[in-house]
Design an enzyme around this catalytic site. Sequence first.
Site, PDB file in Angstrom:
ATOM      1  N   HIS A 105       0.801  -1.228   0.000  1.00  0.00           N
ATOM      2  CA  HIS A 105       0.000   0.000   0.000  1.00  0.00           C
ATOM      3  C   HIS A 105       0.833   1.276   0.000  1.00  0.00           C
ATOM      4  CE1 HIS A 105       1.051  -0.136   4.249  1.00  0.00           C
ATOM      5  NE2 HIS A 105       0.750   1.137   4.306  1.00  0.00           N
TER       6      HIS A 105
HETATM    7  C1  UD1 Z   1      -1.970   5.228   6.219  1.00  0.00           C
HETATM    8  C2  UD1 Z   1      -0.669   5.602   6.909  1.00  0.00           C
HETATM    9  C3  UD1 Z   1       0.345   4.467   6.759  1.00  0.00           C
HETATM   10  C4  UD1 Z   1      -0.238   3.157   7.225  1.00  0.00           C
HETATM   11  C5  UD1 Z   1      -1.536   2.902   6.466  1.00  0.00           C
HETATM   12  C6  UD1 Z   1      -2.191   1.610   6.871  1.00  0.00           C
HETATM   13  C7  UD1 Z   1      -0.143   8.005   6.889  1.00  0.00           C
HETATM   14  C8  UD1 Z   1       0.769   9.032   6.304  1.00  0.00           C
HETATM   15  N1  UD1 Z   1      -0.074   6.794   6.324  1.00  0.00           N
HETATM   16  O1  UD1 Z   1      -1.691   5.133   4.832  1.00  0.00           O
HETATM   17  O2  UD1 Z   1       1.481   4.758   7.539  1.00  0.00           O
HETATM   18  O3  UD1 Z   1       0.681   2.120   6.967  1.00  0.00           O
HETATM   19  O4  UD1 Z   1      -2.424   3.993   6.742  1.00  0.00           O
HETATM   20  O5  UD1 Z   1      -3.300   1.352   6.070  1.00  0.00           O
HETATM   21  O6  UD1 Z   1      -0.858   8.306   7.797  1.00  0.00           O
HETATM   22  N2  UD1 Z   1      -8.932   4.981   1.726  1.00  0.00           N
HETATM   23  C9  UD1 Z   1     -10.181   4.407   1.603  1.00  0.00           C
HETATM   24  N3  UD1 Z   1     -10.817   4.043   2.744  1.00  0.00           N
HETATM   25  C10 UD1 Z   1     -10.287   4.219   3.979  1.00  0.00           C
HETATM   26  C11 UD1 Z   1      -9.022   4.828   4.088  1.00  0.00           C
HETATM   27  C12 UD1 Z   1      -8.356   5.197   2.952  1.00  0.00           C
HETATM   28  O7  UD1 Z   1     -10.685   4.219   0.520  1.00  0.00           O
HETATM   29  O8  UD1 Z   1     -10.924   3.834   4.970  1.00  0.00           O
HETATM   30  C13 UD1 Z   1      -8.213   5.356   0.490  1.00  0.00           C
HETATM   31  C14 UD1 Z   1      -8.447   6.800   0.102  1.00  0.00           C
HETATM   32  O9  UD1 Z   1      -8.476   6.883  -1.282  1.00  0.00           O
HETATM   33  C15 UD1 Z   1      -7.212   7.495   0.605  1.00  0.00           C
HETATM   34  C16 UD1 Z   1      -6.148   6.417   0.453  1.00  0.00           C
HETATM   35  O10 UD1 Z   1      -6.828   5.187   0.703  1.00  0.00           O
HETATM   36  O11 UD1 Z   1      -6.935   8.654  -0.107  1.00  0.00           O
HETATM   37  C17 UD1 Z   1      -5.006   6.572   1.400  1.00  0.00           C
HETATM   38  O12 UD1 Z   1      -5.468   6.681   2.761  1.00  0.00           O
HETATM   39  P1  UD1 Z   1      -4.594   7.472   3.850  1.00  0.00           P
HETATM   40  O13 UD1 Z   1      -5.170   7.341   5.177  1.00  0.00           O
HETATM   41  O14 UD1 Z   1      -4.294   8.846   3.358  1.00  0.00           O
HETATM   42  O15 UD1 Z   1      -3.208   6.732   3.824  1.00  0.00           O
HETATM   43  P2  UD1 Z   1      -2.860   5.176   3.758  1.00  0.00           P
HETATM   44  O16 UD1 Z   1      -2.252   4.931   2.432  1.00  0.00           O
HETATM   45  O17 UD1 Z   1      -3.986   4.298   4.201  1.00  0.00           O
END
Ligand code: UD1
Length: 355
Positions: free
Chosen positions: A201
């Site tokens: 991811h």
């Molecule tokens: C975040 C953490 C990372 C951790 C990961 C575990 C930061 C900088 N990164 O990354 O350290 O390893 O979580 O999963 O905080 N999204 C959904 N549904 C959700 C959450 C996210 O669809 O419930 C999608 C969205 O498009 C979002 C993308 O995933 O923009 C990324 O989510 P985000 O929380 O920004 O970062 P992660 O890549 O999940």
Amino acid sequence: MHILHVVGARPNFMKAAPVVRALQRRKGVKQVLVHTGQHYDANMSDVFFQQLGIPAPDVNLAVGSGSHARQTAEIMGRFEPVLLQVKPDLVLVYGDVNSTAAAALVCAKLLIKVGHVEAGLRSFDRAMPEEINRLVTDQLSDLLFTPSQDGNQNLAREGIPPEKIHFVGNVMIDTLVQLLPAAIHVGKNGQVGRYALVTLHRPSNVDDPRVLKRILESLLAVTEDLAVVFPVHPRTRQRIAEFGIKVDQLRLLDPLPYVEFLAWQRSAAGVITDSGGIQEETTYLQVPCLTLRENTERPITITQGTNVLIGHDMEKLRNELAKILAGHAKKGSVPPRWDGHASERIADVLVGNLE
Ligand code: UD1
């Protein structure tokens, strides 16, 4: 003693759960739980609260997704009034996600004490958003709870006074130890045959079409020797669709609940991942782990555990997998204080410092 916990993203939940429970066992501790809403899908959040037995959040800030600046700013703006109202003695933040650093910043400005669980880890790679979150959070924290001695050394080098640093061990392993029997039970009905378990991811692996394509092609090549089971993070699923990559031979699953993922993990021939926590869990489970990153903030999983850094070297991936299949996987041992009691040590420190 009044403690406010801040959680926001999936890897926070398994770290907070045992600490909340350890504090529930102490007399006279009031606890408030704030969920920032950084992760909001039911299978990234709610299911973990249920399985891990975390009480429902008292407050959900519902910040959702956004750029780093926007998400961090939203968390700060929405958390500040909550903090002013609750006025806890100390706020506990977990790990290295945006919610962690955002909450620590708000506390520091309001002169409210912060405790950081999983302090001191360093990848020494500032291109990684989590490294920025680690540096900021540790500088602002009053109590720093480290999972391994390398954390203590990093903090000492950065000038953190030794009396603030407490080597308590790994709280993620507390959760693993507690739920391993449930995972063994679940596993009895499910995992058969040899398979590699994959998670992916990190923006550096999934946001660039060429990089993601190369990794997925290598995983497709793996399927010639063993099945590949791949629970897909929402970000990665979006990218695979966006870039039109075909992955029919991989067994794609939705993100799994904690116990089910642990069941897949413990019975895997090997795990291929870019996660932080999974490097630790595989070390505890003594399952070979191949990490698709150039560096790790968890070096003990390499020096002592079963982890091997692969980076983007797909030939190395093939070679290491061949070793696993031939029964020559790297062996390891469980690091000190990864024993299921880290959260009790945190509770002891909190009681000692705040009462
Ligand atoms: C975040 C953490 C990372 C951790 C990961 C575990 C930061 C900088 N990164 O990354 O350290 O390893 O979580 O999963 O905080 N999204 C959904 N549904 C959700 C959450 C996210 O669809 O419930 C999608 C969205 O498009 C979002 C993308 O995933 O923009 C990324 O989510 P985000 O929380 O920004 O970062 P992660 O890549 O999940």
